[in-house]
Structures are given as structure tokens and as C-alpha cells.
Scaffold this motif. Structure first.
Motif, mmCIF file in Angstrom:
data_model
loop_
_atom_site.group_PDB
_atom_site.id
_atom_site.type_symbol
_atom_site.label_atom_id
_atom_site.label_comp_id
_atom_site.label_asym_id
_atom_site.label_seq_id
_atom_site.Cartn_x
_atom_site.Cartn_y
_atom_site.Cartn_z
ATOM 1 N N MET A 11 0.843 -1.178 0.000
ATOM 2 C CA MET A 11 0.000 0.000 0.000
ATOM 3 C C MET A 11 0.887 1.240 0.000
ATOM 4 S SD MET A 11 -3.224 -0.819 0.299
ATOM 5 C CE MET A 11 -4.429 -1.850 1.049
ATOM 6 N N THR A 12 0.485 2.247 -0.744
ATOM 7 C CA THR A 12 1.308 3.435 -0.936
ATOM 8 C C THR A 12 0.658 4.650 -0.287
ATOM 9 O OG1 THR A 12 2.112 2.557 -3.029
ATOM 10 C CG2 THR A 12 2.393 4.912 -2.655
ATOM 11 N N ILE A 13 1.479 5.386 0.459
ATOM 12 C CA ILE A 13 1.067 6.678 1.014
ATOM 13 C C ILE A 13 2.114 7.695 0.565
ATOM 14 C CG2 ILE A 13 0.572 8.022 3.079
ATOM 15 C CD1 ILE A 13 0.060 5.336 4.527
ATOM 16 N N LEU A 14 1.673 8.768 -0.084
ATOM 17 C CA LEU A 14 2.578 9.809 -0.562
ATOM 18 C C LEU A 14 2.234 11.137 0.089
ATOM 19 C CD1 LEU A 14 2.592 9.035 -4.392
ATOM 20 C CD2 LEU A 14 4.272 8.323 -2.682
ATOM 21 N N VAL A 15 3.283 11.845 0.527
ATOM 22 C CA VAL A 15 3.142 13.162 1.143
ATOM 23 C C VAL A 15 4.014 14.140 0.359
ATOM 24 C CG1 VAL A 15 3.519 14.543 3.225
ATOM 25 C CG2 VAL A 15 2.692 12.186 3.424
ATOM 26 N N GLY A 16 3.416 15.268 -0.040
ATOM 27 C CA GLY A 16 4.163 16.326 -0.702
ATOM 28 C C GLY A 16 4.638 17.344 0.315
ATOM 29 N N LEU A 17 5.862 17.827 0.135
ATOM 30 C CA LEU A 17 6.441 18.846 1.007
ATOM 31 C C LEU A 17 6.789 20.061 0.164
ATOM 32 C CD1 LEU A 17 7.733 15.855 1.869
ATOM 33 C CD2 LEU A 17 8.735 17.249 3.652
ATOM 34 N N GLY A 18 6.549 21.247 0.696
ATOM 35 C CA GLY A 18 6.899 22.459 -0.015
ATOM 36 C C GLY A 18 7.216 23.594 0.930
ATOM 37 N N SER A 19 8.035 24.517 0.446
ATOM 38 C CA SER A 19 8.392 25.704 1.219
ATOM 39 C C SER A 19 8.791 26.810 0.253
ATOM 40 C CB SER A 19 9.562 25.397 2.160
ATOM 41 O OG SER A 19 9.974 26.561 2.844
ATOM 42 N N ILE B 207 8.168 14.697 11.079
ATOM 43 C CA ILE B 207 7.233 13.670 10.596
ATOM 44 C C ILE B 207 7.587 12.330 11.238
ATOM 45 C CG2 ILE B 207 6.669 12.271 8.555
ATOM 46 C CD1 ILE B 207 6.733 14.925 6.945
ATOM 47 N N GLU B 208 8.854 11.970 11.205
ATOM 48 C CA GLU B 208 9.268 10.681 11.767
ATOM 49 C C GLU B 208 9.092 10.644 13.286
ATOM 50 O OE1 GLU B 208 13.074 9.531 9.917
ATOM 51 O OE2 GLU B 208 11.765 8.257 8.687
ATOM 52 N N ARG B 209 9.258 11.778 13.953
ATOM 53 C CA ARG B 209 9.043 11.828 15.407
ATOM 54 C C ARG B 209 7.603 11.507 15.783
ATOM 55 N NH1 ARG B 209 10.040 16.947 18.063
ATOM 56 N NH2 ARG B 209 9.660 15.714 19.906
ATOM 57 N N ARG B 210 6.691 11.653 14.849
ATOM 58 C CA ARG B 210 5.273 11.383 15.093
ATOM 59 C C ARG B 210 4.857 9.972 14.658
ATOM 60 N NH1 ARG B 210 6.363 16.358 15.258
ATOM 61 N NH2 ARG B 210 5.074 17.859 16.387
ATOM 62 N N GLY B 211 5.847 9.122 14.409
ATOM 63 C CA GLY B 211 5.553 7.730 14.086
ATOM 64 C C GLY B 211 5.283 7.455 12.622
ATOM 65 N N VAL B 212 5.566 8.429 11.774
ATOM 66 C CA VAL B 212 5.413 8.244 10.328
ATOM 67 C C VAL B 212 6.788 7.839 9.797
ATOM 68 C CG1 VAL B 212 4.746 9.328 8.160
ATOM 69 C CG2 VAL B 212 3.665 10.073 10.294
ATOM 70 N N HIS B 213 6.897 6.639 9.242
ATOM 71 C CA HIS B 213 8.194 6.170 8.745
ATOM 72 C C HIS B 213 8.367 6.570 7.285
ATOM 73 C CE1 HIS B 213 11.147 3.335 7.125
ATOM 74 N NE2 HIS B 213 11.731 3.580 8.276
ATOM 75 N N VAL B 214 9.444 7.293 6.995
ATOM 76 C CA VAL B 214 9.742 7.699 5.623
ATOM 77 C C VAL B 214 10.492 6.555 4.948
ATOM 78 C CG1 VAL B 214 10.958 9.356 4.160
ATOM 79 C CG2 VAL B 214 9.766 10.149 6.223
ATOM 80 N N ASP B 215 9.857 5.942 3.942
ATOM 81 C CA ASP B 215 10.432 4.805 3.223
ATOM 82 C C ASP B 215 11.320 5.246 2.064
ATOM 83 O OD1 ASP B 215 8.941 2.933 4.800
ATOM 84 O OD2 ASP B 215 7.196 3.356 3.549
ATOM 85 N N THR C 135 5.161 5.033 5.582
ATOM 86 C CA THR C 135 4.370 3.979 6.197
ATOM 87 C C THR C 135 3.687 4.580 7.400
ATOM 88 O OG1 THR C 135 5.935 2.286 5.497
ATOM 89 C CG2 THR C 135 4.445 1.711 7.290
ATOM 90 N N TRP C 136 2.380 4.314 7.525
ATOM 91 C CA TRP C 136 1.566 4.858 8.615
ATOM 92 C C TRP C 136 0.524 3.813 8.961
ATOM 93 C CZ3 TRP C 136 1.333 8.493 12.159
ATOM 94 C CH2 TRP C 136 0.122 8.907 12.697
ATOM 95 N N GLN C 137 0.339 3.560 10.238
ATOM 96 C CA GLN C 137 -0.554 2.485 10.666
ATOM 97 C C GLN C 137 -1.982 2.928 10.988
ATOM 98 O OE1 GLN C 137 0.483 -0.602 10.287
ATOM 99 N NE2 GLN C 137 2.427 0.264 9.625
ATOM 100 N N ASP C 138 -2.213 4.236 11.101
ATOM 101 C CA ASP C 138 -3.533 4.721 11.493
ATOM 102 C C ASP C 138 -4.287 5.287 10.295
ATOM 103 O OD1 ASP C 138 -3.291 4.007 14.240
ATOM 104 O OD2 ASP C 138 -1.969 5.721 14.529
#
Length: 104
Positions: free
Chosen positions: A1-9, A25-33, A60-63
Motif C-alpha cells: 500500500m502506498t502513502i505519498l506526502v508532498g512537502l513544499g516551502s 514527521i518521523e518523530r510522530r511515528g510516520v516512517h519515511v520509506d 508507512t503509517w498504521q492509522d
């Protein structure tokens, strides 16, 4: 399963802001693959804005997607995001692009 997040500044030290966002992001339990390289793009809608520095990460996110979006909003706040204008300049903009089979 794929989850994609866009980042911008497009405000302040764009590169370091995006690096901070990834750590938060990773500190909140979101694993960057996986992550894309950084790329610059012109702003859409308001041509007077500064160019954006962007990236996309696969995570990767479990919730639920709602909980992931809440975590991303927390990270934006930590990185100095203000929501004064819906199309305004941004220190940090995190968008949930794809959550498994749902385009967000």
C-alpha cells in the motif's frame, strides 16, 4: 500500500525547513520509506510569490488518513506555518497526496 506526502516551502531557509519537517514527521511515528530529490517550482495562482522548493516522500503509517493529516498539520505548525491567507506564502506546506487507493 502506498502513502505519498508532498512537502513544499517558499519562505525562509527552504531546504533546512523541509529537512526539519522530515525529522518531525518521523518523530510522530510516520516512517519515511523513500524520498524524491528536491526540486523548485513556480507558484500556482499568485505569480508574485517566491518559487517553492518541493519534495515527495513515500511513508508507512498504521492509522487513519485523518490522523496522518493531523500529524502533518502539527509538523507545519512546528515549522512556522501560518494560515493567514489560503494561497499565501508558506514556510512549510505538507499535503497528503495519496493514501493507498485514495487520491487526497
Amino acid at each position: 500500500m502506498t502513502i505519498l506526502v508532498g512537502l513544499g516551502s517558499n519562505l525562509g531557509p527552504r531546504r533546512s525547513t523541509l529537512e526539519t519537517a522530515l525529522r518531525e514527521i518521523e518523530r510522530r511515528g510516520v516512517h519515511v520509506d523513500a524520498r524524491s530529490g528536491l526540486y523548485e517550482s513556480a507558484p500556482m495562482g499568485i505569480p508574485s510569490q517566491r518559487p517553492f522548493l518541493n519534495a515527495v516522500v513515500r511513508v508507512t503509517w498504521q492509522d487513519s488518513p485523518v490522523e496522518l493529516l493531523a500529524a502533518l498539520r502539527e509538523v507545519e505548525t512546528v515549522c512556522g506555518r501560518r494560515r493567514d491567507h489560503p494561497d499565501g506564502d508558506r514556510t512549510c506546506d505538507l499535503d497528503l497526496l495519496l493514501f493507498h487507493d485514495r487520491i487526497c
